[in-house]
Design a protein around this motif. Structure first.
Motif, short mmCIF file in Angstrom:
data_model
loop_
_atom_site.label_atom_id
_atom_site.label_comp_id
_atom_site.label_asym_id
_atom_site.label_seq_id
_atom_site.Cartn_x
_atom_site.Cartn_y
_atom_site.Cartn_z
N HIS A 26 0.30 5.24 0.70
CA HIS A 26 -0.53 6.12 1.40
C HIS A 26 -1.93 5.55 1.71
O HIS A 26 -2.97 5.83 1.39
CB HIS A 26 -0.86 7.37 0.65
CG HIS A 26 0.27 8.15 0.17
ND1 HIS A 26 1.02 8.61 1.29
CD2 HIS A 26 0.81 9.02 -0.88
CE1 HIS A 26 2.16 9.25 0.34
NE2 HIS A 26 1.88 9.48 -0.54
N ASN A 27 -1.83 4.25 2.14
CA ASN A 27 -2.98 3.43 2.39
C ASN A 27 -3.83 2.80 1.28
O ASN A 27 -5.00 2.40 1.50
CB ASN A 27 -3.82 4.02 3.67
CG ASN A 27 -4.60 3.03 4.44
OD1 ASN A 27 -3.87 1.97 4.83
ND2 ASN A 27 -5.53 3.39 4.85
N ILE A 28 -3.22 3.41 0.02
CA ILE A 28 -3.67 2.66 -1.28
C ILE A 28 -3.23 1.58 -1.82
O ILE A 28 -2.04 1.53 -1.92
CB ILE A 28 -3.77 3.68 -2.16
CG1 ILE A 28 -4.89 5.14 -1.80
CG2 ILE A 28 -4.68 3.26 -3.45
CD1 ILE A 28 -4.49 6.27 -2.48
N GLU A 29 -3.96 0.17 -1.79
CA GLU A 29 -3.16 -0.80 -2.33
C GLU A 29 -3.16 -0.95 -3.81
O GLU A 29 -3.80 -0.47 -4.55
CB GLU A 29 -4.24 -2.19 -1.78
CG GLU A 29 -3.53 -3.31 -2.20
CD GLU A 29 -4.24 -4.56 -1.78
OE1 GLU A 29 -4.04 -5.65 -2.45
OE2 GLU A 29 -5.19 -4.43 -0.79
N ILE A 30 -1.80 -1.27 -4.18
CA ILE A 30 -1.36 -1.22 -5.67
C ILE A 30 -1.35 -2.80 -5.87
O ILE A 30 -0.84 -3.73 -5.27
CB ILE A 30 0.01 -0.64 -5.74
CG1 ILE A 30 -0.07 0.81 -5.19
CG2 ILE A 30 0.45 -0.57 -7.14
CD1 ILE A 30 1.21 1.66 -5.10
N LYS A 53 0.70 -1.22 -0.12
CA LYS A 53 -0.21 -0.04 0.16
C LYS A 53 0.83 1.22 -0.08
O LYS A 53 1.97 1.36 0.73
CB LYS A 53 -1.04 0.10 1.26
CG LYS A 53 -2.09 -1.03 1.15
CD LYS A 53 -2.87 -0.92 2.57
CE LYS A 53 -3.80 -2.07 2.64
NZ LYS A 53 -4.70 -2.12 3.81
N ILE A 84 -0.59 7.23 -7.98
CA ILE A 84 -0.92 7.67 -6.70
C ILE A 84 -0.42 9.10 -6.00
O ILE A 84 -1.14 9.72 -5.63
CB ILE A 84 -0.77 6.66 -5.71
CG1 ILE A 84 -1.58 5.32 -6.21
CG2 ILE A 84 -1.10 6.93 -4.08
CD1 ILE A 84 -1.42 4.13 -5.13
N ASP A 85 1.01 9.09 -6.46
CA ASP A 85 1.61 10.19 -5.93
C ASP A 85 2.56 10.43 -6.84
O ASP A 85 3.67 9.65 -6.83
CB ASP A 85 2.27 9.81 -4.58
CG ASP A 85 3.09 10.98 -3.86
OD1 ASP A 85 3.32 11.85 -4.48
OD2 ASP A 85 3.27 10.90 -2.69
#
Length: 242
Positions: A157-161, A155, A219-220
């Motif tokens: 930023h707490n977003i699963e990739i 993850k 995501i970033d």
């Protein structure tokens, strides 16, 4: 039970693979589909029914260049965790195959022209890699990343990739050994059971590193922790400022 699905347009190769895999992989069920230019949804339905642990796609099928890669990409849109590899006789003559295979998330590409060696490697991959997560229980937090080895998830930023198996192996190895430089050879050797081929492993690692970086940027856009060390390889180098 390991369910293996073969999608190939040559019945001779299907028969060879069925024989070799059924003899070498214990507790396995090997099914096949002879490619005859069926609609992509036909294959999607078969994958839904069979729920394979691994799919083996031929690259060029039905007279269509890289048709297997296109088909794999289509199926992966619904089954993002699909584990698959490619089989081709063009690996050494078409440099784009490795890049295109990596771009759709393939674990690796096996060579029909080196079948004796590659079928043994494929067998090891199936036996040793598909259930590798059973031995991994630790969770590593390397902000802004979190790596769950048991779930084999990462993850940002707490977003699963959604990473492929090989991408996960490369990235997690770099993170566990933060600031240590690894050559392309070392990363390839760590992340796959394949025999290292001098003329292909560098392109394979470069393609996977690019894929990892691209997924981070979605995501970033400012997160770029994998640094290229000129003429040597790569390292994970990131200082988190909360």
């Amino acid at each position: 039970m390991v369910e293996i699905l073969i999608i190939e347009d040559d019945q001779v190769w299907i028969d060879i693979l069925l024989d070799e895999l059924e003899n070498s992989i214990n507790n396995s069920s090997v099914k096949s589909i002879l490619y005859k230019n069926q609609d992509y949804d036909y294959f999607l339905e078969k994958v839904t029914q069979i729920k394979p642990s691994l799919v083996i796609f031929d690259v060029n099928m039905g007279g269509n260049p890289q048709e297997g890669i296109k088909l794999a990409k289509y199926i992966k849109k619904k089954y993002s965790n699909l584990v698959f590899v490619f089989l081709t006789s063009q690996k050494s003559v078409d440099p784009l195959i490795l890049d295109n295979a990596a771009s759709v998330g393939a674990e690796t590409v096996y060579d029909k022209n080196d079948f004796v060696n590659d079928i043994e490697v494929l067998g090891k991959f199936i036996k040793n890699s598909l259930n590798k997560s059973n031995d991994l229980v630790d969770i590593i937090k390397e902000p802004p990343l979190e790596i769950d080895y048991k779930a084999r998830s990462i993850k940002l930023h707490n977003i699963e990739i959604d990473f492929t198996r090989m991408e996960f192996e490369i990235l997690s190895h770099l993170i566990k050994n933060k600031n240590q430089v690894f050559s392309k050879f070392q990363l390839y050797d760590h992340s796959t059971n394949d025999t290292v081929h001098e003329n292909t492993f560098e392109n394979t690692i470069v393609s996977h590193i690019k894929a990892i970086r691209d997924k981070f940027k979605k995501i970033d856009k400012n997160f770029n922790p994998i640094k290229t060390v000129q003429s040597i390889g790569y390292k994970y180098d990131y200082k988190y400022d909360n």
